[in-house]
Design a protein around this motif. Structure first.
Motif, PDB file in Angstrom:
ATOM      1  N   ASP A  34     -12.369  -8.684  -6.180  1.00 12.81           N
ATOM      2  CA  ASP A  34     -11.573  -8.010  -7.212  1.00 12.81           C
ATOM      3  C   ASP A  34     -11.653  -6.492  -7.068  1.00 12.81           C
ATOM      4  OD1 ASP A  34     -10.754 -10.413  -8.232  1.00 12.81           O
ATOM      5  OD2 ASP A  34     -12.207 -10.449  -9.867  1.00 12.81           O
ATOM      6  N   ASN A  35     -12.795  -5.988  -6.627  1.00 13.33           N
ATOM      7  CA  ASN A  35     -12.924  -4.544  -6.394  1.00 13.33           C
ATOM      8  C   ASN A  35     -12.031  -4.095  -5.240  1.00 13.33           C
ATOM      9  OD1 ASN A  35     -14.905  -4.924  -8.285  1.00 13.33           O
ATOM     10  ND2 ASN A  35     -16.496  -3.799  -7.194  1.00 13.33           N
ATOM     11  N   VAL A  36     -12.029  -4.907  -4.180  1.00 15.84           N
ATOM     12  CA  VAL A  36     -11.197  -4.579  -3.022  1.00 15.84           C
ATOM     13  C   VAL A  36      -9.721  -4.616  -3.405  1.00 15.84           C
ATOM     14  CG1 VAL A  36     -10.516  -5.307  -0.704  1.00 15.84           C
ATOM     15  CG2 VAL A  36     -12.926  -5.410  -1.380  1.00 15.84           C
ATOM     16  N   ALA A  37      -9.345  -5.571  -4.237  1.00 15.74           N
ATOM     17  CA  ALA A  37      -7.947  -5.694  -4.646  1.00 15.74           C
ATOM     18  C   ALA A  37      -7.450  -4.436  -5.347  1.00 15.74           C
ATOM     19  CB  ALA A  37      -7.773  -6.907  -5.561  1.00 15.74           C
ATOM     20  N   GLY A  38      -8.337  -3.718  -6.013  1.00 13.30           N
ATOM     21  CA  GLY A  38      -7.937  -2.507  -6.709  1.00 13.30           C
ATOM     22  C   GLY A  38      -7.677  -1.327  -5.793  1.00 13.30           C
ATOM     23  N   VAL A  39      -8.239  -1.378  -4.587  1.00 12.82           N
ATOM     24  CA  VAL A  39      -8.117  -0.259  -3.647  1.00 12.82           C
ATOM     25  C   VAL A  39      -7.149  -0.576  -2.503  1.00 12.82           C
ATOM     26  CG1 VAL A  39      -9.421   1.070  -1.901  1.00 12.82           C
ATOM     27  CG2 VAL A  39     -10.420   0.631  -4.158  1.00 12.82           C
ATOM     28  N   TYR A  40      -7.038  -1.838  -2.166  1.00 10.79           N
ATOM     29  CA  TYR A  40      -6.305  -2.295  -0.976  1.00 10.79           C
ATOM     30  C   TYR A  40      -4.869  -1.766  -0.891  1.00 10.79           C
ATOM     31  CZ  TYR A  40      -4.606  -5.733   2.471  1.00 10.79           C
ATOM     32  OH  TYR A  40      -4.047  -6.350   3.560  1.00 10.79           O
ATOM     33  N   PRO A  41      -4.029  -1.921  -1.931  1.00 17.25           N
ATOM     34  CA  PRO A  41      -2.639  -1.447  -1.817  1.00 17.25           C
ATOM     35  C   PRO A  41      -2.542   0.058  -1.567  1.00 17.25           C
ATOM     36  CG  PRO A  41      -2.888  -2.914  -3.694  1.00 17.25           C
ATOM     37  CD  PRO A  41      -4.264  -2.579  -3.223  1.00 17.25           C
ATOM     38  N   LYS A  42      -3.364   0.829  -2.254  1.00 13.21           N
ATOM     39  CA  LYS A  42      -3.342   2.286  -2.091  1.00 13.21           C
ATOM     40  C   LYS A  42      -3.766   2.672  -0.686  1.00 13.21           C
ATOM     41  CE  LYS A  42      -5.228   6.560  -4.080  1.00 13.21           C
ATOM     42  NZ  LYS A  42      -6.130   7.124  -5.126  1.00 13.21           N
ATOM     43  N   PHE A  43      -4.776   1.972  -0.166  1.00 12.06           N
ATOM     44  CA  PHE A  43      -5.246   2.290   1.186  1.00 12.06           C
ATOM     45  C   PHE A  43      -4.154   2.013   2.211  1.00 12.06           C
ATOM     46  CE2 PHE A  43      -7.135   1.380   5.258  1.00 12.06           C
ATOM     47  CZ  PHE A  43      -8.039   2.417   5.402  1.00 12.06           C
ATOM     48  N   LEU A  44      -3.520   0.853   2.131  1.00 10.92           N
ATOM     49  CA  LEU A  44      -2.472   0.521   3.099  1.00 10.92           C
ATOM     50  C   LEU A  44      -1.261   1.443   2.961  1.00 10.92           C
ATOM     51  CD1 LEU A  44      -2.360  -3.377   3.276  1.00 10.92           C
ATOM     52  CD2 LEU A  44      -3.453  -1.772   4.842  1.00 10.92           C
ATOM     53  N   ASP A  45      -1.003   1.883   1.762  1.00 10.11           N
ATOM     54  CA  ASP A  45       0.118   2.805   1.560  1.00 10.11           C
ATOM     55  C   ASP A  45      -0.125   4.122   2.294  1.00 10.11           C
ATOM     56  OD1 ASP A  45       2.647   3.551   0.162  1.00 10.11           O
ATOM     57  OD2 ASP A  45       1.348   5.021  -0.805  1.00 10.11           O
ATOM     58  N   ARG A  46      -1.364   4.574   2.251  1.00  7.15           N
ATOM     59  CA  ARG A  46      -1.694   5.846   2.904  1.00  7.15           C
ATOM     60  C   ARG A  46      -1.991   5.665   4.393  1.00  7.15           C
ATOM     61  NH1 ARG A  46      -5.166   9.911  -0.956  1.00  7.15           N
ATOM     62  NH2 ARG A  46      -3.910   9.688  -2.851  1.00  7.15           N
ATOM     63  N   TYR A  47      -2.576   4.521   4.745  1.00 10.50           N
ATOM     64  CA  TYR A  47      -2.978   4.291   6.123  1.00 10.50           C
ATOM     65  C   TYR A  47      -2.450   2.939   6.594  1.00 10.50           C
ATOM     66  CZ  TYR A  47      -6.092   7.920   4.459  1.00 10.50           C
ATOM     67  OH  TYR A  47      -6.598   9.065   3.863  1.00 10.50           O
TER      68      TYR A  47
END
Length: 213
Positions: A50-63
């Motif tokens: 659940d922690n990863v799910a909160g960061v994953y979309p933003k990370f892929l958007d930038r990288y």
């Protein structure tokens, strides 16, 4: 290797359970690339899903690619993944990986040559992205197999890897669902504390459950 008599029943029941109960996360979507699955599995090490799910979309958007990571400042990557913890180690490792390869390898051994990539991350990446017939072993999987099969589950690491490989279904799509199911049974039912034995499909033949009666 001779598998337990209940191995086939466990395999069929797990696949049925997973088709109805597998958790939904963005990196589990079938159209995800190897890179996108790898990023998730890399972050999931020692970090709740659940922690990863909160960061994953933003990370892929930038990288969205290794090239984007290669061109980024490590400190910028750190700032995005800070909520996950271990941000400096992870950012530096991702940068090192991006510097060393243009594309992620398609074999487990080659993936494991990359910085901070172990057998679990390598196998999970190729299984979930490419339906590769590879076993995954983490604490949840180890706990499920140890409890269900008791003494029939091997003691040595090499024999456990062989056992897990031979437990896999033949169909590539089933392999993917089977491994996801193993992770989720361990996370949702066969938990470390207060396991839900009464609600488990393996209750009747599980060594752990029957020994508690």
């Amino acid at each position: 290797m001779l598998l337990p008599e209940t191995a086939e029943e466990f395999r069929r029941s797990l696949l049925r359970w997973a088709s109805e109960n597998a958790r939904e996360y963005p990196w589990r979507e079938r159209e995800r690339s190897r890179y996108e699955v790898f990023v998730a599995e890399f972050f999931l090490t020692q970090t709740p899903a659940d922690n990863v799910a909160g960061v994953y979309p933003k990370f892929l958007d930038r990288y969205p690619s290794l090239n984007a990571i290669r061109e980024a400042e490590v400190e910028k990557i750190e700032s995005v993944i800070e909520p996950l913890g271990f941000q400096r180690m992870r950012a530096q490792a991702l940068n090192s990986i991006a510097e060393s390869v243009d594309e992620l390898p398609d074999t487990s051994d080659q993936l494991q040559e990359l910085e901070r990539v172990g057998p679990y991350v390598a196998n999970a990446t190729l299984c979930f992205a490419d339906c590769a017939k590879l076993p995954i072993l983490d604490r949840n999987v180890e706990r499920v197999y140890t409890r269900v099969f008791g003494d029939e589950y091997p003691d040595s690491r090499s024999e456990r890897e062989r056992f897990c490989t031979e437990m896999l279904p033949e169909d590539p799509d089933d392999v993917r669902m089977y491994n996801l199911g193993l992770l989720d049974v361990g996370a949702l039912v066969c938990t470390k504390r207060d396991p839900g034995c009464d609600d488990c499909f393996a209750f009747e033949y599980c060594d752990y459950a029957t020994s508690r009666e």
